[in-house]
Write a protein that holds these residues in place. Structure first.
Motif, short mmCIF file in Angstrom:
data_model
loop_
_atom_site.label_atom_id
_atom_site.label_comp_id
_atom_site.label_asym_id
_atom_site.label_seq_id
_atom_site.Cartn_x
_atom_site.Cartn_y
_atom_site.Cartn_z
N PHE A 186 -0.79 14.75 14.39
CA PHE A 186 0.50 14.20 13.95
C PHE A 186 0.66 12.77 14.45
O PHE A 186 1.10 11.88 13.71
CB PHE A 186 1.63 15.09 14.46
CG PHE A 186 2.99 14.66 14.01
CD1 PHE A 186 3.37 14.81 12.70
CD2 PHE A 186 3.88 14.10 14.91
CE1 PHE A 186 4.64 14.42 12.28
CE2 PHE A 186 5.14 13.70 14.51
CZ PHE A 186 5.52 13.87 13.19
N PHE A 187 0.28 12.52 15.71
CA PHE A 187 0.35 11.18 16.28
C PHE A 187 -0.55 10.21 15.51
O PHE A 187 -0.16 9.08 15.22
CB PHE A 187 -0.05 11.22 17.75
CG PHE A 187 -0.11 9.87 18.40
CD1 PHE A 187 1.04 9.21 18.75
CD2 PHE A 187 -1.34 9.27 18.63
CE1 PHE A 187 0.99 7.95 19.35
CE2 PHE A 187 -1.40 8.02 19.22
CZ PHE A 187 -0.24 7.36 19.58
N ALA A 188 -1.77 10.66 15.17
CA ALA A 188 -2.70 9.81 14.43
C ALA A 188 -2.18 9.50 13.03
O ALA A 188 -2.35 8.39 12.53
CB ALA A 188 -4.07 10.48 14.35
N LEU A 189 -1.53 10.47 12.40
CA LEU A 189 -0.96 10.25 11.07
C LEU A 189 0.13 9.18 11.12
O LEU A 189 0.13 8.24 10.32
CB LEU A 189 -0.40 11.56 10.54
CG LEU A 189 0.27 11.49 9.16
CD1 LEU A 189 -0.76 11.18 8.10
CD2 LEU A 189 0.99 12.78 8.86
N ILE A 190 1.05 9.29 12.08
CA ILE A 190 2.12 8.30 12.21
C ILE A 190 1.55 6.93 12.55
O ILE A 190 1.97 5.91 11.98
CB ILE A 190 3.12 8.76 13.30
CG1 ILE A 190 3.76 10.09 12.90
CG2 ILE A 190 4.19 7.70 13.54
CD1 ILE A 190 4.56 10.04 11.62
N ALA A 191 0.57 6.88 13.46
CA ALA A 191 -0.01 5.60 13.84
C ALA A 191 -0.73 4.94 12.66
O ALA A 191 -0.63 3.73 12.47
CB ALA A 191 -0.99 5.80 15.00
N SER A 192 -1.43 5.73 11.85
CA SER A 192 -2.14 5.14 10.71
C SER A 192 -1.17 4.63 9.66
O SER A 192 -1.41 3.58 9.05
CB SER A 192 -3.10 6.16 10.10
OG SER A 192 -2.38 7.26 9.58
N LEU A 252 1.89 3.48 10.28
CA LEU A 252 2.48 2.24 10.81
C LEU A 252 1.49 1.08 10.77
O LEU A 252 1.86 -0.05 10.43
CB LEU A 252 2.95 2.47 12.25
CG LEU A 252 4.16 3.39 12.40
CD1 LEU A 252 4.47 3.61 13.87
CD2 LEU A 252 5.36 2.81 11.69
N CYS A 253 0.22 1.34 11.09
CA CYS A 253 -0.79 0.28 11.04
C CYS A 253 -1.02 -0.19 9.61
O CYS A 253 -1.19 -1.39 9.36
CB CYS A 253 -2.10 0.76 11.65
SG CYS A 253 -2.02 0.93 13.44
N SER A 254 -1.02 0.74 8.65
CA SER A 254 -1.18 0.35 7.25
C SER A 254 -0.01 -0.50 6.79
O SER A 254 -0.19 -1.50 6.08
CB SER A 254 -1.30 1.60 6.37
OG SER A 254 -2.44 2.33 6.72
N ALA A 255 1.20 -0.12 7.18
CA ALA A 255 2.38 -0.89 6.79
C ALA A 255 2.33 -2.29 7.39
O ALA A 255 2.65 -3.28 6.72
CB ALA A 255 3.64 -0.17 7.24
#
Length: 49
Positions: free
Chosen positions: A28-34, A36-39
């Motif tokens: 879940f943390f990796a999904l949110i981080a990816s 945010l990084c993509s945005a």
């Protein structure tokens, strides 16, 4: 029923459940981080061009 090094079946089941829960949390943390990084990457590329 005792297994190796005195660990019971219940202890091993608890460790497996904790491991799965930890992996779900990291996923879940990796999904949110990816996201945010993509945005941030899309936002920066729009500013440059």
């Amino acid at each position: 029923m005792e297994l190796f090094m005195g660990l019971s079946v219940q202890c091993l089941v608890d460790l497996m459940v904790a491991w799965v829960s930890l992996m779900i949390g990291f996923g879940f943390f990796a999904l949110i981080a990816s996201i945010l990084c993509s945005a941030a990457f899309i936002n920066n590329t729009k500013d440059v061009s």
